[in-house]
Design an enzyme around this catalytic site. Structure first.
Site, PDB file in Angstrom:
ATOM      1  N   SER A 165     -30.892  59.071  33.514  1.00 12.57           N
ATOM      2  CA  SER A 165     -29.849  59.774  34.242  1.00 12.57           C
ATOM      3  C   SER A 165     -28.945  60.495  33.256  1.00 12.57           C
ATOM      4  O   SER A 165     -28.811  60.073  32.101  1.00 12.57           O
ATOM      5  CB  SER A 165     -29.021  58.761  35.042  1.00 12.57           C
ATOM      6  OG  SER A 165     -27.862  59.350  35.572  1.00 12.57           O
TER       7      SER A 165
ATOM      8  N   LYS B 170     -28.462  52.836  31.624  1.00 12.65           N
ATOM      9  CA  LYS B 170     -29.380  53.965  31.435  1.00 12.65           C
ATOM     10  C   LYS B 170     -29.426  54.398  29.968  1.00 12.65           C
ATOM     11  O   LYS B 170     -30.484  54.784  29.459  1.00 12.65           O
ATOM     12  CB  LYS B 170     -28.995  55.136  32.342  1.00 12.65           C
ATOM     13  CG  LYS B 170     -29.294  54.879  33.814  1.00 12.65           C
ATOM     14  CD  LYS B 170     -30.774  54.638  34.042  1.00 12.65           C
ATOM     15  CE  LYS B 170     -31.129  54.569  35.516  1.00 12.65           C
ATOM     16  NZ  LYS B 170     -32.580  54.509  35.748  1.00 12.65           N
TER      17      LYS B 170
ATOM     18  N   TYR C  65     -23.577  51.394  34.981  1.00 11.16           N
ATOM     19  CA  TYR C  65     -24.767  52.214  35.216  1.00 11.16           C
ATOM     20  C   TYR C  65     -25.052  53.083  33.991  1.00 11.16           C
ATOM     21  O   TYR C  65     -26.193  53.134  33.506  1.00 11.16           O
ATOM     22  CB  TYR C  65     -24.561  53.080  36.461  1.00 11.16           C
ATOM     23  CG  TYR C  65     -25.725  53.982  36.778  1.00 11.16           C
ATOM     24  CD1 TYR C  65     -26.895  53.466  37.322  1.00 11.16           C
ATOM     25  CD2 TYR C  65     -25.652  55.348  36.540  1.00 11.16           C
ATOM     26  CE1 TYR C  65     -27.965  54.294  37.623  1.00 11.16           C
ATOM     27  CE2 TYR C  65     -26.723  56.181  36.839  1.00 11.16           C
ATOM     28  CZ  TYR C  65     -27.877  55.657  37.375  1.00 11.16           C
ATOM     29  OH  TYR C  65     -28.939  56.471  37.663  1.00 11.16           O
TER      30      TYR C  65
END
Length: 161
Positions: free
Chosen positions: A135, A152, A148
């Site tokens: 991402s 990632k 998050y």
């Protein structure tokens, strides 16, 4: 094989591979989503419900794919680690279990699956490929998405070696 196949990029990837005539193992924890998308017998998609935080479920997936490929009818050409999980929380306010789940799904499961499936990928005539879906958040932190972003970024760092 595509993880996170019940929605989003995983579903689109599964549909593309199936449209090209590939046999696809569509993996997701969302049984209803898999059923809704892949109930047609005309699709070359085998849905597999699995919680990727459970290594025994991942091991069962490997056993099924290995068994299916052992009859000489196919091989594993690509593993797409697309499953992802985001729980928007401030890092300092997050419960430890939420932190573990974020990293387990986004970072550890792709590493585990890659380690499991690499022998099958290498046995095939094409040598196989692993695609890890990350991402922009890996390099750009957004409010309430620090966990998050970190998970990632860890995925990109771990599997680039």
């Amino acid at each position: 094989m595509v993880t996170g196949a019940a929605s989003g990029i995983g579903a689109a990837t599964t549909a593309l591979f199936a449209a090209r005539g590939w046999q696809v193992y569509a993996v997701d924890v969302d049984a209803k989503g898999l059923e809704r998308l892949y109930r047609s017998p005309s699709l070359r998609v085998q849905p597999f419900v699995a919680d990727l935080t459970d290594t025994a479920a991942c091991d069962s997936l490997l056993a099924r794919v290995t068994s299916d490929c052992s009859d000489g009818k196919g091989d594993v050409a690509v593993l797409v680690n697309c499953a992802g999980f985001i729980l928007p929380l401030p890092v300092l306010g997050a419960k430890w279990g939420d932190i573990e789940r974020q990293f387990h799904i986004n970072t550890l499961a792709p590493v585990y699956l890659t380690r499991l499936f690499t022998p099958l990928l290498l046995e095939g005539p094409r040598g196989g490929s692993v695609v890890n879906v990350s991402s922009m958040a890996a390099s750009i932190g957004w409010p309430y998405q620090g966990l998050y972003s970190a998970s990632k970024a860890a995925l990109e760092g771990e599997l680039s070696c």
